[in-house]
Design a protein around this motif. Structure first.
Motif, PDB file in Angstrom:
ATOM      1  N   VAL A   1       9.356  39.067  48.358  1.00  0.00           N
ATOM      2  CA  VAL A   1       9.578  38.522  49.704  1.00  0.00           C
ATOM      3  C   VAL A   1       8.643  37.329  49.945  1.00  0.00           C
ATOM      4  N   ALA A   2       7.398  37.427  49.458  1.00  0.00           N
ATOM      5  CA  ALA A   2       6.457  36.321  49.646  1.00  0.00           C
ATOM      6  C   ALA A   2       6.941  35.058  48.940  1.00  0.00           C
ATOM      7  N   ILE A   3       7.505  35.227  47.735  1.00  0.00           N
ATOM      8  CA  ILE A   3       8.006  34.055  46.990  1.00  0.00           C
ATOM      9  C   ILE A   3       9.213  33.453  47.719  1.00  0.00           C
ATOM     10  N   PHE A   4      10.122  34.301  48.162  1.00  0.00           N
ATOM     11  CA  PHE A   4      11.295  33.822  48.900  1.00  0.00           C
ATOM     12  C   PHE A   4      10.862  33.064  50.160  1.00  0.00           C
ATOM     13  N   ALA A   5       9.881  33.617  50.870  1.00  0.00           N
ATOM     14  CA  ALA A   5       9.436  32.982  52.111  1.00  0.00           C
ATOM     15  C   ALA A   5       8.858  31.599  51.822  1.00  0.00           C
ATOM     16  N   TYR A   6       8.047  31.477  50.781  1.00  0.00           N
ATOM     17  CA  TYR A   6       7.428  30.182  50.486  1.00  0.00           C
ATOM     18  C   TYR A   6       8.485  29.159  50.072  1.00  0.00           C
ATOM     19  N   ALA A   7       9.500  29.630  49.326  1.00  0.00           N
ATOM     20  CA  ALA A   7      10.555  28.712  48.884  1.00  0.00           C
ATOM     21  C   ALA A   7      11.333  28.162  50.070  1.00  0.00           C
ATOM     22  N   ASP A   8      11.299  28.872  51.183  1.00  0.00           N
ATOM     23  CA  ASP A   8      12.074  28.460  52.356  1.00  0.00           C
ATOM     24  C   ASP A   8      11.405  27.321  53.124  1.00  0.00           C
ATOM     25  N   ILE A   9      10.095  27.200  52.982  1.00  0.00           N
ATOM     26  CA  ILE A   9       9.373  26.232  53.826  1.00  0.00           C
ATOM     27  C   ILE A   9       9.861  24.796  53.621  1.00  0.00           C
ATOM     28  N   PRO A  10       9.972  24.304  52.354  1.00  0.00           N
ATOM     29  CA  PRO A  10      10.495  22.931  52.204  1.00  0.00           C
ATOM     30  C   PRO A  10      11.891  22.762  52.797  1.00  0.00           C
ATOM     31  N   LEU A  11      12.713  23.827  52.700  1.00  0.00           N
ATOM     32  CA  LEU A  11      14.074  23.737  53.241  1.00  0.00           C
ATOM     33  C   LEU A  11      14.055  23.676  54.762  1.00  0.00           C
ATOM     34  N   VAL A  12      13.153  24.471  55.368  1.00  0.00           N
ATOM     35  CA  VAL A  12      13.036  24.413  56.823  1.00  0.00           C
ATOM     36  C   VAL A  12      12.644  23.003  57.243  1.00  0.00           C
ATOM     37  N   LEU A  13      11.688  22.413  56.506  1.00  0.00           N
ATOM     38  CA  LEU A  13      11.247  21.056  56.839  1.00  0.00           C
ATOM     39  C   LEU A  13      12.404  20.070  56.750  1.00  0.00           C
ATOM     40  N   MET A  14      13.259  20.274  55.723  1.00  0.00           N
ATOM     41  CA  MET A  14      14.406  19.388  55.552  1.00  0.00           C
ATOM     42  C   MET A  14      15.420  19.602  56.684  1.00  0.00           C
ATOM     43  N   ALA A  15      15.655  20.891  57.010  1.00  0.00           N
ATOM     44  CA  ALA A  15      16.704  21.223  57.980  1.00  0.00           C
ATOM     45  C   ALA A  15      16.377  20.671  59.359  1.00  0.00           C
ATOM     46  N   ILE A  16      15.096  20.773  59.750  1.00  0.00           N
ATOM     47  CA  ILE A  16      14.783  20.335  61.102  1.00  0.00           C
ATOM     48  C   ILE A  16      14.641  18.821  61.187  1.00  0.00           C
ATOM     49  N   ARG A  17      14.730  18.131  60.035  1.00  0.00           N
ATOM     50  CA  ARG A  17      14.787  16.669  60.090  1.00  0.00           C
ATOM     51  C   ARG A  17      16.205  16.174  60.341  1.00  0.00           C
ATOM     52  N   LEU A  18      17.155  17.091  60.335  1.00  0.00           N
ATOM     53  CA  LEU A  18      18.529  16.710  60.658  1.00  0.00           C
ATOM     54  C   LEU A  18      18.561  16.198  62.100  1.00  0.00           C
ATOM     55  N   PRO A  19      19.578  15.402  62.447  1.00  0.00           N
ATOM     56  CA  PRO A  19      19.499  14.604  63.672  1.00  0.00           C
ATOM     57  C   PRO A  19      19.359  15.357  64.982  1.00  0.00           C
ATOM     58  N   ASN A  20      19.760  16.648  65.030  1.00  0.00           N
ATOM     59  CA  ASN A  20      19.737  17.280  66.352  1.00  0.00           C
ATOM     60  C   ASN A  20      18.362  17.791  66.767  1.00  0.00           C
ATOM     61  N   VAL A  21      17.328  17.533  65.962  1.00  0.00           N
ATOM     62  CA  VAL A  21      15.991  17.974  66.336  1.00  0.00           C
ATOM     63  C   VAL A  21      15.152  16.759  66.744  1.00  0.00           C
ATOM     64  N   ARG A  22      14.562  16.849  67.940  1.00  0.00           N
ATOM     65  CA  ARG A  22      13.772  15.717  68.439  1.00  0.00           C
ATOM     66  C   ARG A  22      12.319  15.853  68.021  1.00  0.00           C
ATOM     67  N   THR A  23      11.583  14.755  68.083  1.00  0.00           N
ATOM     68  CA  THR A  23      10.171  14.809  67.739  1.00  0.00           C
ATOM     69  C   THR A  23       9.345  14.213  68.855  1.00  0.00           C
ATOM     70  N   GLN A  24       8.366  14.969  69.335  1.00  0.00           N
ATOM     71  CA  GLN A  24       7.432  14.346  70.260  1.00  0.00           C
ATOM     72  C   GLN A  24       6.003  14.763  69.935  1.00  0.00           C
ATOM     73  N   HIS A  25       5.854  15.506  68.845  1.00  0.00           N
ATOM     74  CA  HIS A  25       4.528  15.952  68.435  1.00  0.00           C
ATOM     75  C   HIS A  25       3.737  14.757  67.936  1.00  0.00           C
ATOM     76  N   PRO A  26       2.474  14.607  68.392  1.00  0.00           N
ATOM     77  CA  PRO A  26       1.679  13.495  67.886  1.00  0.00           C
ATOM     78  C   PRO A  26       1.351  13.719  66.419  1.00  0.00           C
ATOM     79  N   GLY A  27       1.394  12.674  65.628  1.00  0.00           N
ATOM     80  CA  GLY A  27       1.127  12.842  64.213  1.00  0.00           C
ATOM     81  C   GLY A  27       0.331  11.698  63.605  1.00  0.00           C
ATOM     82  N   PRO A  28       0.640  10.458  64.003  1.00  0.00           N
ATOM     83  CA  PRO A  28       0.093   9.298  63.297  1.00  0.00           C
ATOM     84  C   PRO A  28      -1.430   9.281  63.175  1.00  0.00           C
ATOM     85  N   VAL A  29      -2.135   9.907  64.117  1.00  0.00           N
ATOM     86  CA  VAL A  29      -3.601   9.848  64.086  1.00  0.00           C
ATOM     87  C   VAL A  29      -4.135  10.288  62.726  1.00  0.00           C
ATOM     88  N   LEU A  30      -3.581  11.394  62.223  1.00  0.00           N
ATOM     89  CA  LEU A  30      -4.079  11.902  60.949  1.00  0.00           C
ATOM     90  C   LEU A  30      -3.471  11.145  59.783  1.00  0.00           C
TER      91      LEU A  30
END
Lengths: 226, 227
Positions: free
Chosen positions: A146-175
């Motif tokens: 289960v731990a391996i499956f969960a870790y494998a999902d993280i890059p996919l989650v990152l990809m999925a939420i970059r799809l157009p229907n997710v907005r971004t307002q979290h500050p990031g550029p500072v770092l």
């Protein structure tokens, strides 16, 4: 001896944390745009970074357990995931407080927030399934998977939420662009170190508990068998 | 390899035959999805535009609920009479057992989806026939993703206390990226968009998800079945 070293490590972490909090609250000036609330960055971001570190360790040890069947790896996996999940929760809660202050809302379905929440849910599954499996080898094997499956999902989650229907307002550029003011850099780094030391101490304590628990279980089984 | 694939096919046939004779999970999943579709109509009171905007999400929630019911039976079916132990100790490789079960669950879920899709169109007055070609690609890819992860976790949870509760707790968080992709694309396709741009990148996400989890599950299943 080992126990003392662990507590010493925890104590060191706590001291570094107190020192850093003193700097953050008493020495640093308020930030120009956000006022006092920006100080959350010295807990919020280090918590996320450390959670990623502990989850990565958990992935490696989960694979090592499946390869070697040595229970020490399983103890490290579960300890790291527990501490990592706690840190993610800290990250989510502090972020939410900051969001209420700055955006006026507790939660926005933003890219980073969504990914952290998913991360939290994925590893919550790991923590839930463990106590449901009685047999120790089975428990360790299945939860490592289960731990391996969960870790494998993280890059996919990152990809999925970059799809157009997710907005971004979290500050990031500072770092990411290195535009953080120089006087903030040291407390930020020390913040990461403090949580890392405390987290490592907690992992070591939990590992010890896991090992003892397993010994007690096997003694109990022997007793029943006799 | 060829032997393994033949074994997988035999297991898939066995599972499908058992299921189509008893109809225990397919009936439950199909009626469950209809009930959910009816419930959703009470939950939301929407105009035509708004309905199209949530159509993909609605459809995939129904499909993933039905999917959890179907994959739950995958390995649980083998528990009575110790059939699972016999399967594991047979010369069939672990990955072939897994693949057979995943293929069977895939076929069953597709059947349930093909029953509930027209009902969905009918209840909510949504025209799905025009975009059915591209919709079918999304349905096939995402359904395979649901069944491959679901079957893997049904093997993980088969011997676990509270199996029926544990499976969804593990399954849905893992499926989130897949569902985000499938829901977005389905909404766009039902709204009359074509398979380009953003929809294509969702499709790539689905393919990536399927590839990663199929290979991961095929590789790790031996550790799940034999520990």
């Amino acid at each position: 001896m080992r126990e003392k070293a662990v507590y010493l490590l925890g104590l060191l972490g706590a001291l570094v944390m107190i020192f850093n909090l003193n700097t953050v609250f008493n020495k640093l000036p308020d930030e120009a745009m956000q006022g006092a609330v920006y100080r959350i960055i010295f807990i919020h971001v280090p918590a996320a970074i450390n959670a990623d570190i502990f989850y990565t360790v958990a992935l490696i040890t989960a694979i090592l357990f499946l390869a070697t069947k040595n229970f020490i790896w399983d103890s490290i996996t579960v300890s790291c995931i527990e501490v990592g999940t706690m840190l993610i929760l800290l990250n989510l809660v502090t972020g939410s407080i900051w969001g209420r202050n700055q955006w006026g809302i507790w939660w926005a379905w933003d890219l980073r927030m969504t990914s952290q929440l998913m991360c939290f849910l994925l590893y919550l599954g790991y923590l839930l399934i463990r106590p449901a499996i009685a047999e120790p080898t089975q428990r360790a094997s299945l939860s490592s998977i289960v731990a391996i499956f969960a870790y494998a999902d993280i890059p996919l989650v990152l990809m999925a939420i970059r799809l157009p229907n997710v907005r971004t307002q979290h500050p990031g550029p500072v770092l990411e662009t290195g535009q953080m003011a120089p006087m903030f850099k040291a407390p930020f780094g020390i913040g990461i170190l403090a949580l890392f030391l405390i987290g490592t101490a907690l992992v070591l304590v939990r590992m010890h508990q896991e090992t003892s628990q397993r010994e007690i279980d096997s003694l109990r089984r022997e007793l029943h068998a006799a | 390899m060829k032997h393994g694939l033949l074994t997988a096919w035999a297991i898939a046939q066995k599972d499908l035959r058992t299921e189509l004779r008893t109809k225990e999970s397919i009936n439950a999943a199909a009626s469950f999805s209809l009930v959910i579709l009816v419930l959703f109509s009470f939950a939301f009171d929407l105009g035509r535009e708004e309905l199209y905007a949530i159509s993909g999400g609605l459809l995939w929630l129904v499909y993933s609920f039905a999917g959890a019911l179907i994959v739950n039976r995958g390995f649980a079916r083998e528990i009575p009479n110790d059939c699972l132990d016999v399967l594991i100790s047979s010369p069939a490789p672990g990955w072939a057992i897994f693949l057979g079960k995943a293929v069977a669950a895939f076929c069953l879920l597709i059947i349930v989806e093909m029953i509930s899709l027209p009902v969905f169109g009918l209840f909510y007055n949504i025209r799905w026939t025009e975009s059915f070609g591209s919709l079918a690609i999304v349905i096939l890819l995402a359904t395979w993703g649901i069944t491959v992860v679901g079957t893997a976790f049904s093997a993980v949870t088969v011997n676990v206390r509270l199996r029926e509760l544990m499976l969804p707790v593990l399954l849905y968080p893992i499926l989130i990226p897949l569902l985000i992709g499938a829901m977005g694309t389905t909404t766009a396709l039902l709204g009359g968009e074509s398979m380009t741009g953003d929809n294509l990148s969702s499709l790539r996400l689905l393919i990536g998800f399927d590839l990663i989890y199929t290979s991961l599950a095929l590789y790790l299943i031996d550790f799940v079945l034999v520990f």
